[in-house]
Design an enzyme around this catalytic site. Structure first.
Site, PDB file in Angstrom:
ATOM      1  N   ASN A   1      -1.542   0.294   8.323  1.00 51.38           N
ATOM      2  CA  ASN A   1      -0.621   0.483   9.446  1.00 51.38           C
ATOM      3  C   ASN A   1      -0.235   1.954   9.588  1.00 51.38           C
ATOM      4  O   ASN A   1      -0.012   2.438  10.695  1.00 51.38           O
ATOM      5  CB  ASN A   1       0.605  -0.435   9.330  1.00 51.38           C
ATOM      6  CG  ASN A   1       1.613   0.036   8.304  1.00 51.38           C
ATOM      7  OD1 ASN A   1       2.400   0.932   8.555  1.00 51.38           O
ATOM      8  ND2 ASN A   1       1.601  -0.582   7.130  1.00 51.38           N
TER       9      ASN A   1
ATOM     10  N   CYS B   1       1.731  -7.254  13.937  1.00 52.59           N
ATOM     11  CA  CYS B   1       3.103  -7.576  13.512  1.00 52.59           C
ATOM     12  C   CYS B   1       4.113  -6.689  14.240  1.00 52.59           C
ATOM     13  O   CYS B   1       3.773  -5.621  14.762  1.00 52.59           O
ATOM     14  CB  CYS B   1       3.248  -7.447  12.001  1.00 52.59           C
ATOM     15  SG  CYS B   1       3.305  -5.748  11.396  1.00 52.59           S
TER      16      CYS B   1
ATOM     17  N   HIS C   1       0.826  -1.203   0.000  1.00 58.79           N
ATOM     18  CA  HIS C   1       0.000   0.000   0.000  1.00 58.79           C
ATOM     19  C   HIS C   1       0.867   1.262   0.000  1.00 58.79           C
ATOM     20  O   HIS C   1       0.959   1.989   0.999  1.00 58.79           O
ATOM     21  CB  HIS C   1      -0.947  -0.006   1.196  1.00 58.79           C
ATOM     22  CG  HIS C   1      -2.082  -0.959   1.021  1.00 58.79           C
ATOM     23  ND1 HIS C   1      -2.778  -1.505   2.082  1.00 58.79           N
ATOM     24  CD2 HIS C   1      -2.660  -1.464  -0.095  1.00 58.79           C
ATOM     25  CE1 HIS C   1      -3.720  -2.308   1.614  1.00 58.79           C
ATOM     26  NE2 HIS C   1      -3.663  -2.298   0.307  1.00 58.79           N
TER      27      HIS C   1
ATOM     28  N   SER D   1       5.316   0.588   4.836  1.00 56.08           N
ATOM     29  CA  SER D   1       5.502   0.480   3.388  1.00 56.08           C
ATOM     30  C   SER D   1       5.963   1.808   2.783  1.00 56.08           C
ATOM     31  O   SER D   1       5.887   2.000   1.572  1.00 56.08           O
ATOM     32  CB  SER D   1       4.205   0.016   2.713  1.00 56.08           C
ATOM     33  OG  SER D   1       3.126   0.872   3.046  1.00 56.08           O
TER      34      SER D   1
ATOM     35  N   GLU E   1      -6.045  -8.310   3.462  1.00 55.84           N
ATOM     36  CA  GLU E   1      -5.693  -9.313   4.476  1.00 55.84           C
ATOM     37  C   GLU E   1      -6.942  -9.915   5.111  1.00 55.84           C
ATOM     38  O   GLU E   1      -7.026 -11.131   5.330  1.00 55.84           O
ATOM     39  CB  GLU E   1      -4.808  -8.679   5.554  1.00 55.84           C
ATOM     40  CG  GLU E   1      -4.306  -9.668   6.596  1.00 55.84           C
ATOM     41  CD  GLU E   1      -3.395  -9.024   7.621  1.00 55.84           C
ATOM     42  OE1 GLU E   1      -3.294  -9.565   8.743  1.00 55.84           O
ATOM     43  OE2 GLU E   1      -2.775  -7.978   7.314  1.00 55.84           O
TER      44      GLU E   1
END
Length: 285
Positions: free
Chosen positions: A225, A195, A42, A267, A131
């Site tokens: 995120n 994560c 992303h 990312s 996801e």
């Protein structure tokens, strides 16, 4: 003005591996068309760079997109994919690469293991996120929850219930949903699968008590995120902005600010964060 980049920044391990591997594929399959189903990660800057290298991104219904292909390379994204789609692509004779993040693969395996142990699974995630879609495709025994309000509608008769979550959620939001589920189902088994990269970045903000005048979150607005990081900073009461890159900085925001922290999504390319840092230092110091 004091400006500090908070580590970790740049790509997380999962995204770093994806970028490395797709560049290897580009070199390996120079005579093949390379298709990616949806965003491989992303971040639009990453996507645009890959488009310039010849990668073709397909954003329609994934099953139909695969059915429309008769040859070439198909890449499945870091967010995980419905295994039936991967099988369909292989059955069509396409060259297939599944780049699911190791943390996502671990999460999916846990779901499978507990379903095999005859548990009902509650999955906490963001609706329509890749996801989440992939996780829910594992079994029809999975109950989806996005908000605390959704917990009210949980109606499971099984004594064995396991709760698990999307890897990039807000820690604060997730804990509130965990608490609500535990209140309704006291014997529930909770497995927190945030994560490492997401947890480290948010944990810094949650523990931050220093005199910070402002927080800059650098990352693509499609990145969950990154959005979770932004919401964590806002919820902590910091004057916070979220930007894609240095071009979106507004000079008015810097008025009366002496101490700024810069954080980034998992990312977000390192050089994009460096550009923001260098711009601020050059202009205000």
């Amino acid at each position: 003005m004091k400006t500090k980049i908070i580590k970790p920044y740049g790509f997380c391990l999962g995204v770093e591996n994806v970028i490395k591997q797709i560049n290897e594929i580009i070199n390996k399959h120079q005579n093949e068309k390379i298709y990616c189903l949806g965003q491989i990660v992303h971040n639009d800057k990453v996507i645009q760079n890959l488009i310039q290298k010849g990668v073709i991104f397909l954003y329609g219904d994934k099953r139909q997109e695969i059915l429309n292909l008769n040859e070439g390379v198909v890449v499945f994204s870091a967010h995980g994919s419905d295994e039936s789609l991967i099988k369909l692509a292989k059955d069509k004779g396409l060259i297939v690469y599944d780049f699911a993040c190791p943390f996502v693969k671990k999460e999916f395996q846990i779901i499978k293991d507990y379903i095999n142990k005859e548990y009902d699974v509650i999955y906490i995630g963001i609706k329509n996120h890749e996801e989440t879609i992939a996780a829910l495709s594992i079994s029809d025994k999975i109950t989806f929850v996005e908000t605390i309000d959704d917990v009210k509608n949980i109606n499971l008769s099984n004594d064995k219930i396991m709760v698990i979550n999307q890897t990039t959620l807000s820690i604060i939001k997730l804990q509130a949903i965990f608490d609500a589920i535990k209140e309704k189902c006291p014997n529930v088994l909770i497995i927190d699968e945030i994560c490492n990269s997401t947890r480290l970045r948010q944990s810094f903000l949650l523990e931050l008590t220093k005199n910070v005048d402002g927080i800059i979150i650098v990352g693509d607005k499609t990145s969950n995120n990154t959005k979770s990081l932004y919401l964590t900073a806002v919820n902590k009461g910091f004057d916070t902005i979220m930007i894609d890159d240095v071009k979106q900085l507004n000079d008015n925001w810097f008025i009366n600010k002496d101490n700024i922290n810069i954080l980034s999504g998992a990312s977000t390319p390192k050089e994009v964060v460096d550009d923001v840092y260098e711009y601020i230092n050059k202009k205000y110091n």
